[in-house]
Design an enzyme around this catalytic site. Structure first.
Site, PDB file in Angstrom:
ATOM      1  N   ASP A 145       0.842  -1.193   0.000  1.00  0.00           N
ATOM      2  CA  ASP A 145       0.000   0.000   0.000  1.00  0.00           C
ATOM      3  C   ASP A 145       0.884   1.252   0.000  1.00  0.00           C
ATOM      4  O   ASP A 145       1.971   1.245  -0.557  1.00  0.00           O
ATOM      5  CB  ASP A 145      -0.923  -0.045   1.230  1.00  0.00           C
ATOM      6  CG  ASP A 145      -2.250   0.640   0.995  1.00  0.00           C
ATOM      7  OD1 ASP A 145      -2.255   1.863   0.811  1.00  0.00           O
ATOM      8  OD2 ASP A 145      -3.296  -0.039   0.989  1.00  0.00           O
ATOM      9  N   HIS A 203      -3.616   6.048   3.465  1.00  0.00           N
ATOM     10  CA  HIS A 203      -4.377   4.856   3.101  1.00  0.00           C
ATOM     11  C   HIS A 203      -3.805   3.599   3.739  1.00  0.00           C
ATOM     12  O   HIS A 203      -4.514   2.803   4.353  1.00  0.00           O
ATOM     13  CB  HIS A 203      -4.400   4.732   1.576  1.00  0.00           C
ATOM     14  CG  HIS A 203      -5.358   3.720   1.047  1.00  0.00           C
ATOM     15  ND1 HIS A 203      -5.009   2.399   0.857  1.00  0.00           N
ATOM     16  CD2 HIS A 203      -6.655   3.828   0.645  1.00  0.00           C
ATOM     17  CE1 HIS A 203      -6.058   1.737   0.363  1.00  0.00           C
ATOM     18  NE2 HIS A 203      -7.060   2.582   0.227  1.00  0.00           N
ATOM     19  N   SER A 523     -11.459  -0.970   0.214  1.00  0.00           N
ATOM     20  CA  SER A 523     -10.115  -0.902   0.790  1.00  0.00           C
ATOM     21  C   SER A 523     -10.134  -1.180   2.279  1.00  0.00           C
ATOM     22  O   SER A 523      -9.152  -1.676   2.841  1.00  0.00           O
ATOM     23  CB  SER A 523      -9.507   0.494   0.567  1.00  0.00           C
ATOM     24  OG  SER A 523      -9.047   0.658  -0.736  1.00  0.00           O
TER      25      SER A 523
END
Length: 868
Positions: A145, A203, A523
């Site tokens: 990620d 994220h 996600s």
């Protein structure tokens, strides 16, 4: 198994069979200039492959080498293209290097979720923590990620009250990792890797927090508004950073990160990435299947394209043995609220406003409704005629079919309104762009109706805006998320596999960005599933195979319904259902396979076998039953482009068992034959996708039932439209020297220099082989496949999204006379000269053998006269 062990199985050899060059999915996909991913034949060594490339005069620079994948990423410095590389002996597959984005997540600015209303109540994780005392200890999870803020106190070791001070040092649970790109990387520049995977975007940190963050005992630095805990709070992390602080990443970087995670001994890889629809023959899916075969487990996000309709599940989790994870909305969420007439209602402020709304009591409510008392959308300024809304908050219906939030915001500003509340239809809250300078927010449909009713009783009520967020029960919470993508894939395989909570998830965020955030998306669902697997690994004290773990969770998931629905949601939306971690970790019953792909009417697999295993200590009797789910009709009006919101129908299959009850001794298995019959209702010409679940229920009340989803398509999938003919595509035009495409004037004569033929296409669904074919206009002799720039019109294509940057998505192929004469890519492109040509756009129909022309959807683009 490590890389060295795998390499010992790759003997050097030289093969002469041609490889396959895979087309990019569409022109909305960003590509690395001159960048290619190559997979070698299974028995080709790295040295032999490079030798063969050099023998064919291909000048290139190596970007990355891959061992498990058995291939490389290269930048080609000569003028060779994808088909030239594919023709080199020893090459199996070639892809253009694609850029990947982080999926768009939604946020309302953060807040808290009360412990008593935790997301873990939805899944049984709270019971696993309390009763089984499982925390994921000893399990390694790789986060591929944007990195992890490993100094965040939520990732400190057990017993520590603050984060680690040095990379992989004392108190760190992030023990492995690498930064493959550097802060400045956007995918349009050169990566500058180093050993520090610190997250500067957020994220990856949020994803890691869902897997195994722990904010229950933080005493230093920013503290959460309420203590929270991840699914597996004692896992060990590997942080594999593939994104810079802005921009995209690319396929070559993702593959390198996956292989390093494997070599670092990660048990599970989480890949919450944003891809597009595709076939499973894409690099990340191929490598994922290889990693699973060597003992890992890989999970990918199903995608956030629920508003696009069917055929849109993302490519990351399409591997045969990897897992594609859909999203459910959390039953509770943290939102700012507005109170009116004794009611307290959550709202989601517009991105243009970007903060909590704080208007004075003098900004009173003004519902905009018609003579029948029904709310209007506020799009037309004339609806405000003779109405005094100056300084007031206008309540409108949040129906965006006529105009967007920006347009109605500008209208409200023009008449002096102080703000807008838009009541969403049919339920929940949506994300508004809004108009700059105007407080604007989405509220739930039930809130809008309650506020409207209260206003009609007493127009003098005032609005009160809360100063901070609070935990509220969310309309639509606990059900499949609207934004979660629908399957199937191009082979009618059942994807997504399973669902997990992904909407309104509170968790860690980089310290530089506020430390905590509330985000939504698949996600967020994917790491929830990955954390649950970590608990399973710890409980079994083994490293079970990826397919076995996936099957257990799919067997025991909770089959769910859409919000306010009386029927069960399609398996094309929720997979096997919402993950039930308690059942997965305590079940003594297993059913296999973990899905039944019935395909279509032409290829119907109506007879299947289910194996039920009793792993308990006593003989058990199981009753077999059938639970039908919603059928999805996307072609009810004979349209070529699927409905963005499929029409739900009661098209149910009939299911019969060779035995309705089976008695299975402890430790034994029994096979039962299942006979499926397609739904009697439902128009086969409209291609409804039907589904349901085969359930085995034990007689003991303390033992959960298990189930297997099935899915099929009534009608002939070969007839499902591939091109979007609703928009008149494909179409032919004139490619001008400046790149513009214009309509073809009457009796126009093309040339291959500054007035070349161009074909515009738009894929409404998948095709295993898309081609643009050139024929001699006089003899109809086939001359070759169009070569357009560095791409050849030959290969599998996935479905496109409807819009890209506000415009209809499409792909354009300019033809300047180059053709490839054979489909096996063993020939070099040849240049055609002046002449008269026919152009055909031909897409292979799904689940066909590919015989031309019988198995193709063909559009005759006409005759093109080309001068010298």
């Amino acid at each position: 198994m490590k890389i060295t062990a795998i390499l010992s199985a790759l003997a050097a050899a030289t093969l002469v069979s041609a490889g396959k060059f895979h087309l990019p999915k569409d022109n909305t996909v960003e590509l690395q200039p001159h960048g290619y991913i190559i997979q070698y034949q299974d028995n080709i060594s790295r040295a032999n492959a490079h030798s063969n490339l050099k023998k064919h005069a291909i000048d290139y620079k190596v970007r990355n080498e891959y061992d498990v994948f058995n291939g490389a990423a290269i930048t080609v410095k000569s003028d060779h293209d994808g088909e030239a590389i594919a023709s080199v002996p020893g090459v199996k597959h070639v892809w253009r290097i694609q850029r990947y984005s982080l999926p768009k997540t939604t946020s309302n600015g953060g807040g808290k979720v009360d412990e008593e209303n935790s997301v873990h109540h939805m899944t049984g994780v709270d019971a696993v923590h309390k009763k089984l005392k499982l925390t994921g200890k000893g399990v390694k999870v790789g986060i591929v990620d944007s990195g992890i803020d490993y100094k965040h106190p939520a990732f400190a070791a057990a017993g520590a009250t603050e984060g680690c001070f040095a990379r992989y040092g004392k108190n760190c649970r992030v023990k492995h990792g690498w930064d493959f790109v550097g802060d400045a990387y956007t995918s349009f520049n050169t990566p500058i890797p180093d050993g520090d995977p610190m997250d500067c975007r957020g994220h990856g940190t949020h994803v890691a927090g869902i897997v195994g963050g722990n904010a229950s005992n933080i005493k230093v630095g920013p503290t959460p508004l309420v203590p929270w805990i991840g699914v597996a709070p004692d896992v060990t992390f590997g942080a594999y950073r593939i994104f810079g602080c802005e921009g995209f990443t690319s396929t070559d970087v993702i593959l390198a990160a996956m292989e390093m995670a494997f070599n670092d001994g990660m048990d599970i890889i989480n890949m919450s990435l944003g891809g597009g629809s595709a076939y499973k023959e894409n690099p990340t899916s191929i490598l994922a299947d290889k990693l699973v075969s060597f003992g890992m487990n890989v999970a990918g996000a199903a995608g956030n394209d629920g508003s696009e309709g069917v055929w849109m599940v993302s490519d990351t989790g399409l591997g045969e043995t990897s897992t594609s994870v859909a999203s459910f909305d959390n039953a509770y969420g943290a939102y700012y609220t507005v109170s009116y007439a004794g009611g307290k209602y959550p709202y989601n402020f517009s991105s243009a406003w970007g903060k909590a709304i704080d208007l004075p009591a003098s900004a009173t409510l003004f519902p905009l409704f018609d003579k029948a008392g029904v709310l209007l959308d506020g799009c037309d300024v004339n609806t405000y005629k003779d109405l005094d809304v100056k300084g007031k908050v206008v309540l409108v219906l949040g129906d965006y079919s006529k105009c967007g939030s920006f347009a109605r915001g500008e209208v409200a500003k023009s008449v002096g309104a102080a703000g807008i509340l838009a009541a969403t239809t049919p339920f929940g809250m949506t994300n508004l762009a809004g108009a700059p300078g105007l407080p604007m927010a989405s509220i739930e449909n039930r809130a809008g109706q309650a506020i409207l009713a209260a206003y009609k009783k007493n127009p003098k009520n005032v609005l009160t805006w809360a100063k901070g967020p609070s935990s509220v029960r969310v309309e639509g919470g606990g059900a499949p998320a609207e934004m979660s993508s629908y399957g199937l894939d191009g082979d009618l395989r059942s994807k997504p596999d399973i669902a997990a909570p992904g909407g309104n998830i509170y968790g860690a965020y980089p310290r530089s960005k506020g430390s905590y955030a509330l985000l939504s998306g698949t996600s967020m669902a994917t790491p929830y599933y990955v954390g649950s697997q970590a608990l399973y690994y710890e409980k079994t004290k083994t490293k079970p195979s990826g397919p076995d773990v996936r099957r257990v969770f799919k067997n025991t998931a909770t089959i769910s319904k859409n919000f306010q629905s009386k029927t069960f949601t399609s398996a094309a939306k929720q997979g096997a259902g919402l993950i039930n971690v308690w059942n997965a970790l305590t079940t003594t019953t297993h059913a296999s396979p973990d899905r039944f792909d019935l395909l279509d009417s032409d290829n119907f697999r109506g007879v299947q076998k289910i194996t039920i295993k009793n792993s308990g200590k006593k003989t058990e009797t199981y009753t077999l039953s059938h639970v039908p789910a919603d059928a999805l009709n996307s072609y009810s009006k004979g349209n070529a482009w699927p409905h963005p919101k499929p029409i739900i129908e009661a098209d149910y299959a009939t299911v019969k068992f060779s035995s309705n009850k089976v008695k299975i001794p402890a430790g034994k298995s029994v096979k039962v034959t299942i006979t499926f019959t397609e739904p009697k209702v439902g128009d086969a010409k409209q291609f409804p996708i039907y589904s349901g679940y085969v359930v085995a229920t034990p007689s003991r009340e303390d033992s959960p039932a298990v189930h297997v989803p099935y899915i099929g398509l009534k009608g002939k999938v070969r007839d499902v439209p591939i091109m979007d003919s609703d928009l008149g595509l494909p179409m032919a035009g004139v490619r001008k020297e400046n790149g513009d495409i214009e309509e073809i004037p009457k009796d126009f004569v093309f040339n291959f220099k500054d007035a070349a033929p161009a074909v515009v296409v738009r894929f409404a669904s998948h095709t295993p082989n898309f081609t643009i074919r050139i024929h001699d206009a006089k003899t109809d002799k086939f001359l070759g496949y169009v070569v357009s720039g560095s791409d050849i019109a030959l290969g599998a294509m996935g479905r496109m999204t409807n819009l890209n940057d506000g415009k209809y998505s499409s792909a354009t192929f300019s033809w300047r006379g180059l053709v490839l004469q054979t489909a096996d890519l063993t020939s070099k492109p040849v240049q055609l000269g002046a002449g008269s040509y026919k152009i055909f756009v031909a897409s292979q129909r799904k689940l066909t053998k590919g015989a031309y022309p019988a198995d193709y959807e063909i559009f005759d683009m006409g005759i093109f006269n080309v001068s010298a």
